[in-house]
Design an enzyme around this catalytic site. Structure first.
Site, PDB file in Angstrom:
ATOM      1  N   GLY A 213       0.857  -1.176   0.000  1.00  0.00           N
ATOM      2  CA  GLY A 213       0.000   0.000   0.000  1.00  0.00           C
ATOM      3  C   GLY A 213       0.889   1.220   0.000  1.00  0.00           C
ATOM      4  O   GLY A 213       1.771   1.346  -0.860  1.00  0.00           O
ATOM      5  N   GLU A 214       0.736   2.047   1.003  1.00  0.00           N
ATOM      6  CA  GLU A 214       1.540   3.258   1.105  1.00  0.00           C
ATOM      7  C   GLU A 214       2.116   3.276   2.510  1.00  0.00           C
ATOM      8  O   GLU A 214       1.390   3.463   3.492  1.00  0.00           O
ATOM      9  CB  GLU A 214       0.637   4.466   0.833  1.00  0.00           C
ATOM     10  CG  GLU A 214       1.279   5.502  -0.045  1.00  0.00           C
ATOM     11  CD  GLU A 214       2.382   6.228   0.691  1.00  0.00           C
ATOM     12  OE1 GLU A 214       3.435   6.504   0.078  1.00  0.00           O
ATOM     13  OE2 GLU A 214       2.211   6.500   1.890  1.00  0.00           O
ATOM     14  N   SER A 215       3.434   3.116   2.605  1.00  0.00           N
ATOM     15  CA  SER A 215       4.032   2.902   3.934  1.00  0.00           C
ATOM     16  C   SER A 215       3.884   4.105   4.856  1.00  0.00           C
ATOM     17  O   SER A 215       3.738   3.935   6.075  1.00  0.00           O
ATOM     18  CB  SER A 215       5.508   2.509   3.782  1.00  0.00           C
ATOM     19  OG  SER A 215       6.235   3.502   3.079  1.00  0.00           O
TER      20      SER A 215
ATOM     21  N   CYS B  10       6.094  -5.331   0.365  1.00  0.00           N
ATOM     22  CA  CYS B  10       6.227  -4.002  -0.245  1.00  0.00           C
ATOM     23  C   CYS B  10       6.142  -2.892   0.816  1.00  0.00           C
ATOM     24  O   CYS B  10       7.064  -2.732   1.596  1.00  0.00           O
ATOM     25  CB  CYS B  10       5.207  -3.857  -1.367  1.00  0.00           C
ATOM     26  SG  CYS B  10       5.731  -2.658  -2.595  1.00  0.00           S
TER      27      CYS B  10
ATOM     28  N   ARG C 287      12.799   3.415  -0.866  1.00  0.00           N
ATOM     29  CA  ARG C 287      11.427   3.412  -1.391  1.00  0.00           C
ATOM     30  C   ARG C 287      11.412   3.766  -2.875  1.00  0.00           C
ATOM     31  O   ARG C 287      12.244   4.531  -3.352  1.00  0.00           O
ATOM     32  CB  ARG C 287      10.569   4.420  -0.621  1.00  0.00           C
ATOM     33  CG  ARG C 287      10.280   3.983   0.782  1.00  0.00           C
ATOM     34  CD  ARG C 287       9.430   5.014   1.494  1.00  0.00           C
ATOM     35  NE  ARG C 287       8.126   5.205   0.848  1.00  0.00           N
ATOM     36  CZ  ARG C 287       7.230   6.098   1.271  1.00  0.00           C
ATOM     37  NH1 ARG C 287       7.489   6.872   2.301  1.00  0.00           N
ATOM     38  NH2 ARG C 287       6.083   6.207   0.649  1.00  0.00           N
TER      39      ARG C 287
ATOM     40  N   ILE D 147       5.438  -3.561  -7.717  1.00  0.00           N
ATOM     41  CA  ILE D 147       4.652  -2.352  -8.012  1.00  0.00           C
ATOM     42  C   ILE D 147       5.189  -1.198  -7.166  1.00  0.00           C
ATOM     43  O   ILE D 147       5.041  -1.202  -5.936  1.00  0.00           O
ATOM     44  CB  ILE D 147       3.158  -2.578  -7.692  1.00  0.00           C
ATOM     45  CG1 ILE D 147       2.624  -3.789  -8.474  1.00  0.00           C
ATOM     46  CG2 ILE D 147       2.342  -1.323  -8.011  1.00  0.00           C
ATOM     47  CD1 ILE D 147       1.263  -4.247  -8.021  1.00  0.00           C
ATOM     48  N   ARG D 148       5.812  -0.240  -7.806  1.00  0.00           N
ATOM     49  CA  ARG D 148       6.467   0.872  -7.091  1.00  0.00           C
ATOM     50  C   ARG D 148       7.209   0.325  -5.866  1.00  0.00           C
ATOM     51  O   ARG D 148       7.050   0.798  -4.739  1.00  0.00           O
ATOM     52  CB  ARG D 148       5.450   1.932  -6.675  1.00  0.00           C
ATOM     53  CG  ARG D 148       4.938   2.738  -7.860  1.00  0.00           C
ATOM     54  CD  ARG D 148       4.125   3.932  -7.425  1.00  0.00           C
ATOM     55  NE  ARG D 148       4.972   4.918  -6.783  1.00  0.00           N
ATOM     56  CZ  ARG D 148       4.619   5.652  -5.717  1.00  0.00           C
ATOM     57  NH1 ARG D 148       3.452   5.492  -5.152  1.00  0.00           N
ATOM     58  NH2 ARG D 148       5.444   6.541  -5.235  1.00  0.00           N
TER      59      ARG D 148
ATOM     60  N   HIS E  28       4.821  -8.754  -4.350  1.00  0.00           N
ATOM     61  CA  HIS E  28       3.435  -8.933  -3.894  1.00  0.00           C
ATOM     62  C   HIS E  28       2.882 -10.325  -4.163  1.00  0.00           C
ATOM     63  O   HIS E  28       2.071 -10.482  -5.096  1.00  0.00           O
ATOM     64  CB  HIS E  28       2.531  -7.958  -4.660  1.00  0.00           C
ATOM     65  CG  HIS E  28       2.652  -6.546  -4.240  1.00  0.00           C
ATOM     66  ND1 HIS E  28       1.938  -6.026  -3.188  1.00  0.00           N
ATOM     67  CD2 HIS E  28       3.394  -5.534  -4.734  1.00  0.00           C
ATOM     68  CE1 HIS E  28       2.230  -4.743  -3.049  1.00  0.00           C
ATOM     69  NE2 HIS E  28       3.112  -4.421  -3.976  1.00  0.00           N
TER      70      HIS E  28
ATOM     71  N   GLU F 122       0.501 -11.798  -2.894  1.00  0.00           N
ATOM     72  CA  GLU F 122      -0.971 -11.824  -2.775  1.00  0.00           C
ATOM     73  C   GLU F 122      -1.663 -11.446  -4.079  1.00  0.00           C
ATOM     74  O   GLU F 122      -2.874 -11.597  -4.208  1.00  0.00           O
ATOM     75  CB  GLU F 122      -1.424 -10.901  -1.623  1.00  0.00           C
ATOM     76  CG  GLU F 122      -1.360  -9.416  -1.910  1.00  0.00           C
ATOM     77  CD  GLU F 122       0.042  -8.825  -1.847  1.00  0.00           C
ATOM     78  OE1 GLU F 122       1.027  -9.587  -1.772  1.00  0.00           O
ATOM     79  OE2 GLU F 122       0.173  -7.587  -1.910  1.00  0.00           O
TER      80      GLU F 122
HETATM   81  N1  GLN Z   1       5.607   2.849  -2.977  1.00  0.00           N
HETATM   82  C1  GLN Z   1       4.997   2.384  -1.757  1.00  0.00           C
HETATM   83  C2  GLN Z   1       5.719   2.948  -0.540  1.00  0.00           C
HETATM   84  O1  GLN Z   1       6.826   3.436  -0.670  1.00  0.00           O
HETATM   85  C3  GLN Z   1       4.984   0.875  -1.699  1.00  0.00           C
HETATM   86  C4  GLN Z   1       4.220   0.324  -2.886  1.00  0.00           C
HETATM   87  C5  GLN Z   1       3.493  -0.955  -2.616  1.00  0.00           C
HETATM   88  O2  GLN Z   1       3.294  -1.363  -1.476  1.00  0.00           O
HETATM   89  N2  GLN Z   1       3.076  -1.566  -3.692  1.00  0.00           N
HETATM   90  O3  GLN Z   1       5.202   2.907   0.527  1.00  0.00           O
END
Ligand code: GLN
Length: 192
Positions: free
Chosen positions: A46-48, A77, A103, A137-138, A174, A176
């Site tokens: 998600g977004e840390s 991630c 990140r 993913i990112r 990921h 999942e």
């Molecule tokens: N870019 C997100 C972060 O730095 C991590 C991306 C993800 O969990 N798919 O938090």
């Protein structure tokens, strides 16, 4: 065997779906009391920064650190970033794994990619030894691994994308999001 999934933000539903598919009891965790009775915990992607801020707001930081001292945690991630001790930014981190992460190391969303990893440590859950198809993913990179943490997977160019420290597991990819449930089965064995 019961595994919790931190459900503050990110793709926790996908983890719960995979756990149920392999016959493991799974529950969402948003409050400290919901950690009770779990064998292990997954922290999703998600977004840390968001996950960290919400964990602070819900008084989860110390309970999660205490959980990490005794039981298994797997961060995927953003979850891996949250487990790390350093992400070169000012954001709440659990700091329970001796890993430093970078990140968004591969750039923006459009530079997301998939790659086959040898993943020999999955053999106990699947003796075939076929490679593991990983989705990024990112994603963060694991820049440095120290102390009792060890490298699990590296990209063909040597960059580190997963690490293990006792029962703490960090993957920049990921599992999942794929139909391959070997990684979840591997984590369940770690938590047992
Ligand atoms: N870019 C997100 C972060 O730095 C991590 C991306 C993800 O969990 N798919 O938090």
């Amino acid at each position: 065997m019961r595994i919790g999934v931190l459900a503050l933000q990110g793709d926790f539903i996908e983890h719960i779906t995979t756990l149920k598919r392999i016959g493991v009891e799974a529950s969402e965790v948003r409050l400290p009391g919901q950690l009770e009775g779990l064998n292990g915990l997954i922290i999703p992607g998600g977004e840390s920064t968001t996950i960290g801020k919400l964990a602070v707001a819900y008084n989860l930081m110390e309970p999660l650190r205490a959980f990490a001292r005794e039981r298994a945690i797997w961060g995927t991630c953003a979850g891996a970033i949250f487990l790390s001790k350093d992400a070169h930014r000012d954001q709440p981190l659990l700091g329970v794994m001796d890993i430093v992460v970078e990140r968004n190391a591969f750039g923006r969303q459009i530079f997301s990619f998939e790659v086959d990893l040898p993943a020999p440590y999955l053999k106990p859950v699947d003796p075939s030894g076929r490679p593991y198809h990983a989705v990024f993913i990112r994603a963060p990179l694991i820049e440095a691994v120290s102390g009792s943490a060890q490298v699990l997977d590296q990209l063909p160019d040597g960059r580190i994308v997963s690490a293990l420290q006792g029962r703490l597991l960090a993957t920049s990819f990921h599992p999942e999001l794929t139909a391959d449930d070997r990684y979840h089965r591997y984590f369940v064995e770690l938590a047992r």
